[in-house]
Design a protein around this motif. Sequence first.
Motif, PDB file in Angstrom:
ATOM      1  N   SER A  63       0.774  -1.050  -0.019  1.00 21.04           N
ATOM      2  CA  SER A  63       0.162  -0.082  -0.020  1.00 21.04           C
ATOM      3  C   SER A  63       0.858   1.362  -0.108  1.00 21.04           C
ATOM      4  O   SER A  63       0.310   2.443   0.023  1.00 21.04           O
ATOM      5  CB  SER A  63      -0.932  -0.144   1.272  1.00 21.04           C
ATOM      6  N   GLY A  64       2.243   1.263  -0.053  1.00 20.77           N
ATOM      7  CA  GLY A  64       3.268   2.224  -0.276  1.00 20.77           C
ATOM      8  C   GLY A  64       2.752   3.239  -1.215  1.00 20.77           C
ATOM      9  O   GLY A  64       2.860   4.654  -1.037  1.00 20.77           O
ATOM     10  N   ASN A  65       2.451   2.596  -2.375  1.00 20.91           N
ATOM     11  CA  ASN A  65       2.184   3.604  -3.509  1.00 20.91           C
ATOM     12  C   ASN A  65       0.625   4.373  -3.666  1.00 20.91           C
ATOM     13  O   ASN A  65       0.520   4.844  -4.524  1.00 20.91           O
ATOM     14  CB  ASN A  65       2.521   2.746  -5.000  1.00 20.91           C
ATOM     15  N   LEU A  66      -0.039   3.757  -2.920  1.00 28.46           N
ATOM     16  CA  LEU A  66      -1.443   4.409  -2.774  1.00 28.46           C
ATOM     17  C   LEU A  66      -1.612   5.886  -2.382  1.00 28.46           C
ATOM     18  O   LEU A  66      -0.753   6.218  -1.537  1.00 28.46           O
ATOM     19  CB  LEU A  66      -2.477   3.470  -1.851  1.00 28.46           C
ATOM     20  N   PRO A  67      -2.247   6.784  -3.289  1.00 24.76           N
ATOM     21  CA  PRO A  67      -2.430   8.131  -2.741  1.00 24.76           C
ATOM     22  C   PRO A  67      -3.171   8.238  -1.477  1.00 24.76           C
ATOM     23  O   PRO A  67      -3.926   7.361  -0.856  1.00 24.76           O
ATOM     24  CB  PRO A  67      -3.092   8.693  -3.984  1.00 24.76           C
ATOM     25  N   SER A  68      -3.152   9.504  -0.819  1.00 19.63           N
ATOM     26  CA  SER A  68      -3.970   9.564   0.271  1.00 19.63           C
ATOM     27  C   SER A  68      -5.298   9.694   0.216  1.00 19.63           C
ATOM     28  O   SER A  68      -6.057   8.938   0.968  1.00 19.63           O
ATOM     29  CB  SER A  68      -3.605  11.140   0.875  1.00 19.63           C
ATOM     30  N   ALA A  69      -5.919  10.054  -0.733  1.00 26.36           N
ATOM     31  CA  ALA A  69      -7.596   9.870  -1.219  1.00 26.36           C
ATOM     32  C   ALA A  69      -7.614   8.728  -1.990  1.00 26.36           C
ATOM     33  O   ALA A  69      -7.696   8.952  -3.312  1.00 26.36           O
ATOM     34  CB  ALA A  69      -7.901  11.061  -1.581  1.00 26.36           C
ATOM     35  N   THR A  70      -7.791   7.452  -1.562  1.00 33.87           N
ATOM     36  CA  THR A  70      -7.821   6.336  -2.444  1.00 33.87           C
ATOM     37  C   THR A  70      -9.228   5.749  -2.460  1.00 33.87           C
ATOM     38  O   THR A  70      -9.811   5.734  -1.384  1.00 33.87           O
ATOM     39  CB  THR A  70      -6.836   5.337  -1.782  1.00 33.87           C
ATOM     40  N   ALA A  71      -9.512   5.396  -3.646  1.00 35.87           N
ATOM     41  CA  ALA A  71     -10.901   5.098  -3.789  1.00 35.87           C
ATOM     42  C   ALA A  71     -10.833   3.433  -3.224  1.00 35.87           C
ATOM     43  O   ALA A  71      -9.739   2.654  -3.154  1.00 35.87           O
ATOM     44  CB  ALA A  71     -11.418   4.844  -5.222  1.00 35.87           C
ATOM     45  N   PRO A  72     -12.033   3.031  -2.674  1.00 39.07           N
ATOM     46  CA  PRO A  72     -12.041   1.965  -1.788  1.00 39.07           C
ATOM     47  C   PRO A  72     -11.743   0.572  -2.906  1.00 39.07           C
ATOM     48  O   PRO A  72     -11.152  -0.264  -2.128  1.00 39.07           O
ATOM     49  CB  PRO A  72     -13.780   1.666  -1.778  1.00 39.07           C
ATOM     50  N   GLU A  73     -11.703   0.853  -4.189  1.00 40.98           N
ATOM     51  CA  GLU A  73     -11.412  -0.376  -5.069  1.00 40.98           C
ATOM     52  C   GLU A  73      -9.776  -0.652  -4.974  1.00 40.98           C
ATOM     53  O   GLU A  73      -9.765  -1.689  -5.011  1.00 40.98           O
ATOM     54  CB  GLU A  73     -11.825   0.087  -6.605  1.00 40.98           C
ATOM     55  N   HIS A  74      -9.094   0.303  -4.938  1.00 41.08           N
ATOM     56  CA  HIS A  74      -7.716   0.149  -4.713  1.00 41.08           C
ATOM     57  C   HIS A  74      -7.420  -0.596  -3.445  1.00 41.08           C
ATOM     58  O   HIS A  74      -6.503  -1.188  -3.350  1.00 41.08           O
ATOM     59  CB  HIS A  74      -7.013   1.456  -4.545  1.00 41.08           C
ATOM     60  N   PHE A  75      -8.213  -0.266  -2.337  1.00 37.77           N
ATOM     61  CA  PHE A  75      -7.926  -1.128  -0.956  1.00 37.77           C
ATOM     62  C   PHE A  75      -8.387  -2.668  -1.286  1.00 37.77           C
ATOM     63  O   PHE A  75      -7.576  -3.450  -0.825  1.00 37.77           O
ATOM     64  CB  PHE A  75      -8.643  -0.339   0.144  1.00 37.77           C
TER      65      PHE A  75
END
Lengths: 78, 166
Positions: free
Chosen positions: B41-53
């Motif tokens: 999850s290091g590359n996920l932006p701060s405001a991440t859509a639930p799909e990315h999680f």
Amino acid sequence: MDRLQSAQVEVTAAKMLVGWTSEFAENVHREARRLAAQSGQPQRITASQYRHAAVTALQSLRETVEAEVDRDDRQTAA
Amino acid sequence: MTVKRQLESQNEPSSETISEDANDWLFQFTKLFKLNFIDRSGNLPSATAPEHFWITATEAFLATLAESGANPAVVAAMLSELSFGPSNEPVNWTDELNAQRFALIDKQIAGTLNLGERAELIRLTEAMRRAIDSERNLPFEGARDLHRQLMSRQRDHLEQKRRSPR
């Protein structure tokens, strides 16, 4: 979770928390297992034994974390 | 994420138990899962859509299963079973599912397939294989149908002969 004040968490910090929670859980189980053996029913570990064990494990975790805090403080002072 | 699930009352003694092995496995699995999730999850932006999680969690889950010794092909088959039911139940392979699979293959060829779509393609391919392999689609079933038809015609023929004897 407050979206407006969302912060970045250091990976080391996130992993440290995982390590603490894991250590805590393992210590609770180990202590509860000991209590179950003491009670004469080693085949069944109860919720009450987990609660008593959690108190001991919290103390152990506190000592672990305080030792890490002392180390941080020494490094900061040096 | 809002957690809706409530813990059962912890003050009531319970007669249900789980094995110590299951308990220990759970500790180890959840610890590994969390570490794998953090690593991914290091590359996920701060405001991440639930799909990315969801995608990150799925990746971490599969990686953790692999680290615990699970065979990826077995995991894919299990996921397929969970989606389509036990493997002894026939899959209703429709034109829509077929079209979905071809669309995903096109994306795979174009190199634009994301992880969620890759998982869906694996799931659909497994479902298609099961539909093809299922007994009703084997030539044997065709032969059985033919046998039934022949037997039916023979019965009709014998019935006609019985009604109009020479």
